[in-house]
Scaffold this motif. Structure first.
Motif, PDB file in Angstrom:
ATOM      1  N   UNK A  38      80.664  88.412  49.942  1.00 16.77           N
ATOM      2  CA  UNK A  38      81.075  89.406  50.930  1.00 16.77           C
ATOM      3  C   UNK A  38      81.688  90.634  50.283  1.00 16.77           C
ATOM      4  N   UNK A  39      82.506  90.414  49.257  1.00 19.96           N
ATOM      5  CA  UNK A  39      83.218  91.532  48.650  1.00 19.96           C
ATOM      6  C   UNK A  39      82.437  92.198  47.520  1.00 19.96           C
ATOM      7  N   UNK A  40      81.717  91.420  46.742  1.00 20.34           N
ATOM      8  CA  UNK A  40      81.003  91.975  45.590  1.00 20.34           C
ATOM      9  C   UNK A  40      79.554  92.331  45.903  1.00 20.34           C
ATOM     10  N   UNK A  41      79.002  91.769  46.986  1.00 18.22           N
ATOM     11  CA  UNK A  41      77.619  92.042  47.332  1.00 18.22           C
ATOM     12  C   UNK A  41      77.315  93.525  47.513  1.00 18.22           C
ATOM     13  N   UNK A  42      78.078  94.233  48.361  1.00 17.38           N
ATOM     14  CA  UNK A  42      77.807  95.671  48.528  1.00 17.38           C
ATOM     15  C   UNK A  42      77.925  96.462  47.230  1.00 17.38           C
ATOM     16  N   UNK A  43      78.891  96.100  46.366  1.00 13.76           N
ATOM     17  CA  UNK A  43      79.038  96.805  45.095  1.00 13.76           C
ATOM     18  C   UNK A  43      77.818  96.605  44.201  1.00 13.76           C
ATOM     19  N   UNK A  44      77.295  95.381  44.179  1.00  8.40           N
ATOM     20  CA  UNK A  44      76.102  95.099  43.377  1.00  8.40           C
ATOM     21  C   UNK A  44      74.888  95.839  43.914  1.00  8.40           C
ATOM     22  N   UNK A  45      74.791  95.943  45.235  1.00 12.52           N
ATOM     23  CA  UNK A  45      73.674  96.678  45.841  1.00 12.52           C
ATOM     24  C   UNK A  45      73.755  98.159  45.485  1.00 12.52           C
ATOM     25  N   UNK A  46      74.956  98.735  45.526  1.00 15.38           N
ATOM     26  CA  UNK A  46      75.128 100.136  45.145  1.00 15.38           C
ATOM     27  C   UNK A  46      74.735 100.346  43.693  1.00 15.38           C
ATOM     28  N   UNK A  51      70.524 102.727  40.007  1.00 13.76           N
ATOM     29  CA  UNK A  51      69.712 102.722  38.784  1.00 13.76           C
ATOM     30  C   UNK A  51      68.258 102.324  39.037  1.00 13.76           C
ATOM     31  N   UNK A  52      67.887 102.206  40.320  1.00 16.65           N
ATOM     32  CA  UNK A  52      66.507 101.854  40.669  1.00 16.65           C
ATOM     33  C   UNK A  52      65.743 103.132  41.004  1.00 16.65           C
ATOM     34  N   UNK A  53      64.556 103.265  40.432  1.00 18.03           N
ATOM     35  CA  UNK A  53      63.774 104.489  40.620  1.00 18.03           C
ATOM     36  C   UNK A  53      63.389 104.683  42.090  1.00 18.03           C
ATOM     37  N   UNK A  54      62.962 103.616  42.751  1.00 12.96           N
ATOM     38  CA  UNK A  54      62.560 103.676  44.150  1.00 12.96           C
ATOM     39  C   UNK A  54      63.181 102.513  44.929  1.00 12.96           C
ATOM     40  N   UNK A  55      64.478 102.596  45.213  1.00 12.39           N
ATOM     41  CA  UNK A  55      65.112 101.476  45.932  1.00 12.39           C
ATOM     42  C   UNK A  55      64.633 101.396  47.372  1.00 12.39           C
ATOM     43  N   UNK A  56      64.456 100.196  47.863  1.00 12.88           N
ATOM     44  CA  UNK A  56      64.046  99.966  49.245  1.00 12.88           C
ATOM     45  C   UNK A  56      65.297  99.659  50.071  1.00 12.88           C
ATOM     46  N   UNK A  57      65.698 100.562  50.983  1.00 15.05           N
ATOM     47  CA  UNK A  57      66.934 100.336  51.751  1.00 15.05           C
ATOM     48  C   UNK A  57      66.855  99.142  52.692  1.00 15.05           C
ATOM     49  N   UNK A  58      65.640  98.625  52.930  1.00 13.72           N
ATOM     50  CA  UNK A  58      65.503  97.489  53.841  1.00 13.72           C
ATOM     51  C   UNK A  58      65.607  96.154  53.124  1.00 13.72           C
ATOM     52  N   UNK A  68      66.076 103.125  35.972  1.00 10.62           N
ATOM     53  CA  UNK A  68      65.872 104.522  35.600  1.00 10.62           C
ATOM     54  C   UNK A  68      67.141 105.310  35.887  1.00 10.62           C
ATOM     55  N   UNK A  69      67.275 106.463  35.224  1.00  8.66           N
ATOM     56  CA  UNK A  69      68.400 107.367  35.462  1.00  8.66           C
ATOM     57  C   UNK A  69      67.983 108.567  36.305  1.00  8.66           C
ATOM     58  N   UNK A  70      66.800 108.483  36.889  1.00  2.88           N
ATOM     59  CA  UNK A  70      66.279 109.626  37.631  1.00  2.88           C
ATOM     60  C   UNK A  70      67.151 109.971  38.827  1.00  2.88           C
ATOM     61  N   UNK A  71      67.777 108.977  39.443  1.00  3.58           N
ATOM     62  CA  UNK A  71      68.633 109.245  40.604  1.00  3.58           C
ATOM     63  C   UNK A  71      69.821 110.112  40.229  1.00  3.58           C
ATOM     64  N   UNK A 258      68.225 106.275  46.751  1.00  4.84           N
ATOM     65  CA  UNK A 258      68.746 106.073  45.398  1.00  4.84           C
ATOM     66  C   UNK A 258      69.695 107.173  44.966  1.00  4.84           C
ATOM     67  N   UNK A 259      69.423 108.403  45.385  1.00  3.58           N
ATOM     68  CA  UNK A 259      70.294 109.530  45.017  1.00  3.58           C
ATOM     69  C   UNK A 259      71.654 109.389  45.699  1.00  3.58           C
ATOM     70  N   UNK A 260      71.641 108.983  46.962  1.00  2.84           N
ATOM     71  CA  UNK A 260      72.900 108.774  47.694  1.00  2.84           C
ATOM     72  C   UNK A 260      73.695 107.641  47.058  1.00  2.84           C
ATOM     73  N   UNK A 261      73.003 106.568  46.657  1.00  2.00           N
ATOM     74  CA  UNK A 261      73.682 105.443  46.017  1.00  2.00           C
ATOM     75  C   UNK A 261      74.230 105.836  44.648  1.00  2.00           C
ATOM     76  N   UNK A 262      73.540 106.723  43.945  1.00  2.00           N
ATOM     77  CA  UNK A 262      74.057 107.212  42.661  1.00  2.00           C
ATOM     78  C   UNK A 262      75.357 107.985  42.878  1.00  2.00           C
ATOM     79  N   UNK A 263      75.391 108.814  43.932  1.00  4.31           N
ATOM     80  CA  UNK A 263      76.625 109.521  44.261  1.00  4.31           C
ATOM     81  C   UNK A 263      77.726 108.581  44.699  1.00  4.31           C
TER      82      UNK A 263
END
Length: 293
Positions: A38-46, A51-58, A68-71, A258-263
């Motif tokens: 519950x506490x670490x799951x969201x942090x791991x997803x972020x 660092x994922x080139x094309x993360x799937x939000x679903x 990748x560092x493209x984000x 991915x860009x929002x998650x990088x921020x």
């Protein structure tokens, strides 16, 4: 044969943790695993999405599918570092001002006696009950035309720093902590010829380090999470803080998840650094407050 006190093995929920109590150990492990998820799951997803080139939000992903560092590169093109710098300047300046106001106000409320002292503390506590939305319009008018000097702070970092320079929670915590300092120390210092400023700087303030750690951590998080105030003060998108900029990026259809998650990952780092740096003082302050309570 000596017996072992079973209370040493009592868990937080009252079940024994002895080796033969496998049911208790299993339930405790299940609850611990659930808490970690519950506490670490969201942090791991972020972290994974940043660092994922094309993360799937679903989809819930813990490991980046295409590292990748493209984000971060695209986020930099969207001035994410500029927004981060704005946030750091505001957080640093406002926290320093907030700590200064808190210790001086608490010293007056806790160690001095004056008429209307209880009313002053009550007014300070009452400010904590007011939602930001209630004071948004009056605050906008004051920032647009500062009383007496008639200067507009719109579009300036100072316009965000000054309203955050005093917080009722920090003043209250420091006041209650200073009240617990024995008066004999103050009297002994005065007998030795210590003046008011020396008494405050060399006797009272060093004893308040645990409380300073508490209000520094909570104060930084409060300032860092501000959204409405920076939005009110901003006269241009370049005045945004990172918190405001993240929502603006999120509402832009041209900007990927991915860009929002990088921020978001960049926004997490300062809070973690502040907490880890002040962890000992923070825990001492919380523990001391619990013992005194």
């Amino acid at each position: 044969m000596s017996t072992v006190n079973s209370s040493r093995f009592d868990s937080a929920i009252g079940w024994s943790a002895r080796p033969d109590a496998w049911v208790s150990r299993g339930v405790r492990f299940l609850f611990s695993a659930l808490a970690v998820i519950l506490f670490c799951g969201p942090l791991l997803v972020i972290f994974s999405g940043a660092f994922d080139h094309n993360p799937d939000p679903t989809k819930l992903s813990v490991i980046p599918a295409n590292p990748s560092l493209i984000n971060f590169q695209v986020a930099a093109e969207n001035k994410i570092w500029h927004y981060l710098m704005n946030s750091l300047i505001i957080a640093g300046g406002a926290l320093l001002l907030q700590l200064s106001v808190s210790v001086f106000a608490a010293y007056a409320l806790a160690r001095k006696k004056f008429r209307g002292q209880a009313i002053a503390l009550l007014v300070i506590l009452a400010t904590m009950m007011l939602p930001e939305e209630v004071i948004a319009i009056p605050l906008s008018l004051v920032i647009g035309d500062l009383p007496l000097v008639h200067v507009s702070l719109k579009g300036t970092l100072l316009g965000v720093i000054l309203p955050l320079g005093a917080w009722g929670f920090s003043i209250f915590v420091m006041t209650e902590f200073m009240k617990e300092i024995p008066g004999e120390l103050e009297e002994a210092a005065k007998v030795d010829g210590a003046g008011e400023l020396r008494l405050f700087a060399q006797i009272i303030l060093p004893l308040c380090k645990p409380a300073l750690g508490v209000i520094a951590v909570f104060g930084f998080n409060m300032i860092w999470e501000q959204y409405l105030l920076p939005l009110i003060v901003a006269a241009d998108p370049s005045d945004y803080t990172l918190t405001v900029a993240l929502l603006a990026l999120r509402s832009d259809d041209m900007v990927g998840t991915g860009i929002v998650l990088a921020g978001a990952l960049l926004a997490l780092v300062p809070s973690l650094v502040v907490y880890l740096s002040l962890q000992k003082s923070f825990l001492r302050g919380i523990t001391t407050g619990a013992i005194k309570g």
